[in-house]
Design a protein around this motif. Structure first.
Motif, PDB file in Angstrom:
ATOM      1  N   THR A 334       0.836  -1.198   0.000  1.00  0.00           N
ATOM      2  CA  THR A 334       0.000   0.000   0.000  1.00  0.00           C
ATOM      3  C   THR A 334       0.870   1.246   0.000  1.00  0.00           C
ATOM      4  OG1 THR A 334      -0.079   0.209   2.423  1.00  0.00           O
ATOM      5  CG2 THR A 334      -1.717  -1.235   1.362  1.00  0.00           C
ATOM      6  N   ALA A 335       0.228   2.395  -0.301  1.00  0.00           N
ATOM      7  CA  ALA A 335       0.946   3.673  -0.266  1.00  0.00           C
ATOM      8  C   ALA A 335       1.444   3.966   1.142  1.00  0.00           C
ATOM      9  CB  ALA A 335       0.030   4.797  -0.758  1.00  0.00           C
ATOM     10  N   GLU A 336       0.683   3.537   2.153  1.00  0.00           N
ATOM     11  CA  GLU A 336       1.108   3.754   3.540  1.00  0.00           C
ATOM     12  C   GLU A 336       2.361   2.949   3.852  1.00  0.00           C
ATOM     13  OE1 GLU A 336      -1.112   2.258   7.206  1.00  0.00           O
ATOM     14  OE2 GLU A 336      -1.699   4.380   7.140  1.00  0.00           O
ATOM     15  N   ASP A 337       2.439   1.725   3.340  1.00  0.00           N
ATOM     16  CA  ASP A 337       3.650   0.909   3.520  1.00  0.00           C
ATOM     17  C   ASP A 337       4.861   1.628   2.927  1.00  0.00           C
ATOM     18  OD1 ASP A 337       2.136  -1.063   4.693  1.00  0.00           O
ATOM     19  OD2 ASP A 337       1.991  -2.278   2.864  1.00  0.00           O
ATOM     20  N   VAL A 338       4.666   2.230   1.753  1.00  0.00           N
ATOM     21  CA  VAL A 338       5.755   2.942   1.085  1.00  0.00           C
ATOM     22  C   VAL A 338       6.205   4.120   1.926  1.00  0.00           C
ATOM     23  CG1 VAL A 338       6.399   4.285  -0.936  1.00  0.00           C
ATOM     24  CG2 VAL A 338       5.021   2.228  -1.219  1.00  0.00           C
ATOM     25  N   THR A 339       5.245   4.890   2.448  1.00  0.00           N
ATOM     26  CA  THR A 339       5.579   6.063   3.264  1.00  0.00           C
ATOM     27  C   THR A 339       6.335   5.654   4.524  1.00  0.00           C
ATOM     28  OG1 THR A 339       3.618   7.217   2.467  1.00  0.00           O
ATOM     29  CG2 THR A 339       4.627   8.057   4.476  1.00  0.00           C
TER      30      THR A 339
END
Length: 485
Positions: A334-339
């Protein structure tokens, strides 16, 4: 150890073959060839030479890489029982991927390899195209051509343009670098009795031409100055000239400090173009942003501290380092994992030294944008309202305090309280998923559009603004709203 001998069939007919190669081919008990589609093999067949080709492998794969990999493995398997004689078009070391694969296996000690001559297609092609290679040229593969690899300031030879589909792909890549009307030469069987040279405009490259595995395309270099304007190297040259002793006095005087305001201005102008959805303006304004980057890089180079290559190298390394889920074996769904991973990597890059949670939050940004970044970081640490109702209550509280200070006539206190009002409003916007800078920019543009409508109505009347009452001007404003402005 398994041994493979590779020989070249030359670029054209039998007359071009060296005598030693001809003798080896005619004396071979068993000859393997990458493809039977070569004029030399037709003539050798007439003399009784037999061979086995790998043409059938081409039908089994969609990608040339897979074709060449299978041919390579079959050659290695054949060499396990006896030495192999393998013939390829042209010269073995010119545009021949199977030979490169075999060289890699030799380095890995899987086989031993002997490479013997065979005229490449380059010598007769230089003659057919009519240029001196000492001026500089590129040899590129038509089956894997990408525009980024092309230097339009050099002579370019593109091999393996063997069918209309490949020619179409080549054309599309070339048209990213060259004008549609640029004249190229299509050369088939260079130097042989069947040599054919045709000059066509680039956009006609895939228009009904007879192509074969002996076809190459010669692309002469660009000559007009403006044709190079799309090249990054040309932009760098232009900026360097502007900052040079023979360049522009204004550009020479600039420093990092004097250029700061322009980078901010150009960035905002680009953002306005994005808000308007104006593609042409976005291109123009993004070019202005790039200009500021190039000027800063040139100042750095002139001062001896850094150049644009350092900037590009740094950001490239950073992007690879901070995206291990793309360029390494990490995972991020997810984008949150990336952040989260991004922040962890940044932390490690700083040596793992703990930093204050709001250290450098929104540093260098305008106040409204900085407020948003500060609140976002604080919220991530858990310092945030539970829901939007609390955010609205805080805004009402700050608004009341501001009104009280205004009523008291306390100017410094009013200034502080109004800042609190704005900060509280940013918090409200965040709860509603609204980026405050974007919202205010849109409001600014809306006001400008409506005011210009009012201004046009005033100008049409032939009277000055002061001849109209505020109520009359407000009527114009309402009409602007009705027009969708």
């Amino acid at each position: 150890m398994n041994h493979i001998t590779v020989i070249g069939l030359g670029a054209g007919d039998l007359n071009q073959l060296p005598l030693g190669i001809y003798k080896k081919l005619t004396a071979a008990d068993k000859l393997y060839v990458r493809t039977a589609e070569h004029p030399v093999l037709n003539e050798l067949s007439a003399e009784g030479v037999t061979y086995e080709s790998f043409d059938q492998i081409y039908e089994s794969h969609d990608r040339f890489e897979d074709v060449y990999a299978e041919i390579t493995e079959k050659l290695v398997q054949l060499a396990e029982s006896a030495p192999v004689l393998y013939a390829v078009p042209g010269h073995p070391l010119v545009a021949e991927q199977t030979v490169q694969n075999l060289l890699a296996l030799e380095k890995a000690n899987r086989i031993t390899l002997t490479i013997e001559g065979g005229q490449s297609f380059l010598d007769p092609l230089f003659t057919a195209a009519g240029f001196d290679p000492v001026d500089g040229f590129q040899l590129l593969d038509g089956t894997a051509l990408v525009s980024e690899s092309i230097n339009p300031g050099q002579h370019v030879i593109i091999g393996q343009v063997y069918d209309s589909m490949t020619a179409s792909d080549v054309k599309l890549e070339l048209m990213k670098k060259y004008p549609d009307e640029h004249v190229v030469k299509v050369v088939t069987a260079a130097g042989s009795k069947a040599e054919e040279i045709r000059e066509v405009k680039l956009y006609e490259l895939d228009h009904g031409l007879a192509l074969s595995n002996l076809t190459s395309v010669y692309v002469p270099p660009l000559e007009k100055e403006e044709d190079f304007y799309g090249e990054f190297s040309k932009l760098r040259e232009i900026i360097s000239i502007l900052r040079s002793p023979v360049g522009c006095p204004w550009d020479r005087e600039q420093t990092h400090e004097s250029l700061k305001r322009y980078l901010i201005e150009e960035t905002y102008e680009f953002l306005e173009a994005v808000d308007r959805g104006d593609i042409d303006e976005m291109i123009d304004e993004l070019g202005d942003v790039l200009l500021q980057v190039m000027l800063h890089a040139q100042v750095g180079e002139d001062d001896g501290y850094f150049n644009i290559r350092d900037v590009i190298q740094g950001v490239s390394a950073k992007m690879v380092r901070r995206h291990p889920h793309v360029f390494a074996d990490a995972e991020a769904e997810t984008a949150e994992d990336v952040t989260d991973a991004w922040q962890q990597i940044k932390h490690e890059e700083k040596g793992g030294v703990p930093s204050r949670l709001l250290e450098n939050a929104g540093s260098g940004l305008p106040a409204l944008m900085q407020a948003y970044e500060i609140q976002k970081k604080a919220a991530k640490a858990g310092f945030d309202w539970d829901d939007q109702t609390d955010a609205w209550d805080k805004f009402e509280e700050e608004w009341q305090e501001f009104q009280e200070e205004v009523a008291n006539g306390d100017k410094p206190a009013s200034l502080r309280e109004f800042g609190d009002v704005l900060f509280a409003l940013v918090n409200v916007s965040r709860f509603h998923g609204i980026y405050p800078e974007e919202a205010l920019t849109m409001a600014n543009q809306k006001f400008i559009s409506r005011f210009q409508f009012v201004e046009d109505r005033v100008n049409e009347s032939g009277k000055p603004f002061k001849a109209f009452s505020l109520g009359e001007l407000d009527e114009f404003w309402k009409k602007a709203k009705k027009h969708g402005l």
